[in-house]
Write a protein that holds these residues in place. Structure first.
Motif, short mmCIF file in Angstrom:
data_model
loop_
_atom_site.label_atom_id
_atom_site.label_comp_id
_atom_site.label_asym_id
_atom_site.label_seq_id
_atom_site.Cartn_x
_atom_site.Cartn_y
_atom_site.Cartn_z
N GLY A 13 -8.08 -10.56 3.49
CA GLY A 13 -6.75 -10.08 3.85
C GLY A 13 -6.21 -10.86 5.05
N ALA A 14 -5.11 -10.39 5.57
CA ALA A 14 -4.37 -11.13 6.59
C ALA A 14 -5.21 -11.47 7.82
N GLY A 15 -6.24 -10.65 8.12
CA GLY A 15 -7.06 -10.89 9.31
C GLY A 15 -7.76 -12.24 9.28
N THR A 24 -0.47 -10.79 11.06
CA THR A 24 -0.87 -9.82 10.04
C THR A 24 0.30 -8.85 9.80
N PHE A 25 0.03 -7.80 9.03
CA PHE A 25 1.11 -6.87 8.67
C PHE A 25 1.09 -5.60 9.50
N ARG A 26 -0.13 -5.03 9.70
CA ARG A 26 -0.19 -3.68 10.27
C ARG A 26 -0.79 -3.62 11.66
N GLN A 90 -5.58 -11.21 -0.73
CA GLN A 90 -4.25 -10.56 -0.69
C GLN A 90 -3.27 -11.49 0.01
N VAL A 148 4.09 -10.77 -5.20
CA VAL A 148 4.06 -9.46 -5.84
C VAL A 148 4.57 -8.45 -4.83
N PHE A 150 6.19 -4.68 -3.44
CA PHE A 150 5.85 -3.25 -3.58
C PHE A 150 6.60 -2.68 -4.78
N SER A 175 -9.07 -7.18 6.24
CA SER A 175 -8.04 -6.36 5.58
C SER A 175 -8.10 -4.93 6.08
N SER A 176 -6.93 -4.32 6.24
CA SER A 176 -6.89 -2.90 6.65
C SER A 176 -7.23 -2.00 5.46
N VAL A 179 -3.61 -1.14 1.23
CA VAL A 179 -2.69 -1.42 0.13
C VAL A 179 -3.44 -1.37 -1.21
N ASN A 199 -14.38 -7.07 10.14
CA ASN A 199 -13.02 -6.74 10.57
C ASN A 199 -13.05 -6.41 12.06
N LEU A 200 -11.86 -6.38 12.66
CA LEU A 200 -11.80 -5.99 14.07
C LEU A 200 -12.15 -4.52 14.23
N GLY A 214 -15.79 -7.71 14.56
CA GLY A 214 -15.46 -8.88 15.37
C GLY A 214 -14.43 -9.74 14.68
N LYS A 215 -14.18 -10.88 15.30
CA LYS A 215 -13.17 -11.79 14.76
C LYS A 215 -13.74 -12.55 13.57
P1 OAD Z 1 -3.11 -5.82 7.38
O1 OAD Z 1 -2.17 -6.37 8.38
O2 OAD Z 1 -2.80 -4.48 6.81
O3 OAD Z 1 -4.57 -5.74 7.99
C1 OAD Z 1 -5.16 -6.82 8.66
C2 OAD Z 1 -6.54 -6.40 9.13
O4 OAD Z 1 -7.13 -7.52 9.73
C3 OAD Z 1 -6.54 -5.25 10.16
O5 OAD Z 1 -7.51 -4.29 9.79
C4 OAD Z 1 -6.94 -5.95 11.47
O6 OAD Z 1 -7.73 -5.14 12.30
C5 OAD Z 1 -7.74 -7.12 10.95
N1 OAD Z 1 -7.70 -8.31 11.82
C6 OAD Z 1 -6.63 -8.82 12.47
N2 OAD Z 1 -6.96 -9.95 13.14
C7 OAD Z 1 -8.29 -10.14 12.91
C8 OAD Z 1 -9.23 -11.12 13.31
N3 OAD Z 1 -8.91 -12.14 14.08
N4 OAD Z 1 -10.52 -10.98 12.88
C9 OAD Z 1 -10.88 -9.92 12.09
N5 OAD Z 1 -10.03 -8.99 11.66
C10 OAD Z 1 -8.75 -9.09 12.06
O7 OAD Z 1 -3.26 -6.92 6.23
P2 OAD Z 1 -3.82 -6.77 4.74
O8 OAD Z 1 -4.88 -5.73 4.65
O9 OAD Z 1 -4.15 -8.13 4.26
O10 OAD Z 1 1.27 -7.48 0.82
O11 OAD Z 1 -2.51 -6.27 4.01
C11 OAD Z 1 -2.47 -6.13 2.63
C12 OAD Z 1 -1.08 -6.39 2.10
O12 OAD Z 1 -0.10 -5.65 2.84
C13 OAD Z 1 -0.59 -7.82 2.27
O13 OAD Z 1 -1.11 -8.66 1.25
C14 OAD Z 1 0.89 -7.69 2.18
C15 OAD Z 1 1.09 -6.46 3.03
O14 OAD Z 1 2.20 -5.69 2.75
C16 OAD Z 1 2.50 -7.85 0.41
O15 OAD Z 1 3.34 -8.31 1.16
C17 OAD Z 1 2.74 -7.65 -1.04
#
Ligand code: OAD
Length: 239
Positions: A13-15, A24-26, A90, A148, A150, A175-176, A179, A199-200, A214-215
Motif C-alpha cells: 500500500g501507500a506506505g 499516503t492517503f490516511r 493498491q 479504480v 470508489f 497499508s492501513s 479499503v 507498517n508504522l 517500522g519504516k
Molecule cells: P493509507 O494511506 O490508507 O495507509 C498507509 C499506511 O502506511 C498507514 O497505515 C501508515 O501508517 C503506513 N505508513 C506510512 N508511511 C510509512 C512508512 N514509511 N513505513 C511503513 N509504513 C508507513 O494507504 P493504503 O492502505 O494504501 O485507493 O490505501 C488504500 C487505498 O486507499 C489506496 O489505494 C487509494 C486510497 O483511497 C484509491 O484511490 C482507489
C-alpha cells in the motif's frame, strides 16, 4: 531435478512509496486529509468536474514519474532470485516495476494509463502525459485516468485471490487495510502460510500476522535478507 520455487505474495500500500516521497492517503499529512474523496475519486466526481479530477491525477502522475523506487521496492524485486514473487499493490505508481518486480497486479489501476469512460477494457498507455477534459478515447468517450474509483468493481481481485490462496509466504506492507475489497485479501491466505505485516502502526485485527513495526525502507530489506538467507542485502545491487 530442480525443486519448485516457494511462492511469496506481497500485498503493498501507500506506505511503501512514502519513502520515495509520495504521500499516503490516511496519515496525518495524507491526501484524504487534504482533499474530499467524493470530489476526486468517484465516477460521479469525474462526470461533474472532469477538469478538477484531471488536475488532481495529473499532479500525482507527475510526482510518481519523478519519484524513484526505494530500498523496500528494490528488496522485494530481489526476492525473485530465489522465489516466485507476485506483488499485489493498491498503489497506482509503477515503482515496483521500476525496481525490477516482474509480476505486479495493480488492484486500483495505474497512473501511467488512461481509459475510455464507457469501456474499462479500452486502455491506453500515456506515461507522464497530462490529460484534459477535451481528450477522448478511441470510442469517442471522455478519456479518464485508468484508476479504480470508489464505488467501482476491482476486476483484478479474482486473480489476486488465487495468488494469495497459493502463497507459501505473505508479506503485507505499508497499508492501513481500511479499503475493501483489497483488505479482504489477507483472509484468503492458507493457514500454513508464513504471514508478516510491516507498517508504522499495527491494525489491531491482524492476529495471525507477525508484526514488524517500522519504516518500510528499513524493515523490508531486513526481512528480505532473512528470507534470502543473507545477513544483509545491498538493494542497489539489484537495480
Ligand atoms: P493509507 O494511506 O490508507 O495507509 C498507509 C499506511 O502506511 C498507514 O497505515 C501508515 O501508517 C503506513 N505508513 C506510512 N508511511 C510509512 C512508512 N514509511 N513505513 C511503513 N509504513 C508507513 O494507504 P493504503 O492502505 O494504501 O485507493 O490505501 C488504500 C487505498 O486507499 C489506496 O489505494 C487509494 C486510497 O483511497 C484509491 O484511490 C482507489
Amino acid at each position: 531435478m530442480q525443486s519448485k520455487k516457494e511462492k511469496i505474495v506481497v500485498i503493498s500500500g501507500a506506505g511503501i512509496s512514502a519513502e520515495s516521497g509520495l504521500v499516503t492517503f490516511r496519515d496525518a499529512d495524507g491526501l484524504w486529509q487534504k482533499y474530499a474523496v467524493e470530489e476526486l475519486a468517484t465516477p460521479e466526481a469525474f462526470a461533474a468536474n472532469p477538469e478538477l479530477v484531471h488536475r488532481f491525477y495529473n499532479a500525482r502522475r507527475k510526482q510518481a514519474a519523478a519519484a524513484s523506487p526505494n530500498a523496500a521496492h528494490l528488496a522485494i524485486a530481489s526476492l525473485e532470485q530465489h522465489y516466485q514473487v507476485v506483488v499485489i499493490t493498491q498503489n497506482v505508481d509503477d515503482l515496483h516495476e521500476r525496481a525490477g518486480s516482474t509480476q505486479v497486479i495493480h488492484l486500483h489501476g495505474k497512473l501511467c494509463e488512461a481509459r475510455s469512460s464507457l469501456n474499462p477494457e479500452l486502455v491506453e498507455y500515456i506515461g507522464d502525459v497530462e490529460l484534459t477534459e477535451h481528450d477522448t478515447a478511441a470510442d469517442g468517450s471522455a478519456l479518464r485516468p485508468n484508476i479504480v474509483w470508489f464505488g467501482e468493481e476491482v476486476p483484478a481481485m479474482i486473480t489476486a485471490i488465487e495468488e494469495v490462496e497459493s502463497a507459501d509466504k505473505i508479506l503485507v506492507v505499508g497499508s492501513s487495510l481500511q479499503v475493501y475489497p483489497a483488505a479482504s485479501l489477507l483472509s484468503y491466505a492458507h493457514h500454513k502460510a508464513e504471514k508478516v505485516l510491516i507498517n508504522l502502526e499495527s491494525p489491531d485485527f491482524i492476529s495471525e500476522y507477525r508484526f514488524l513495526q517500522g519504516k518500510t525502507a528499513t524493515e523490508v530489506p531486513k526481512l528480505v535478507a532473512s528470507w534470502l538467507g543473507m545477513a544483509a542485502i545491498n538493494p542497489t545491487k539489484f537495480v
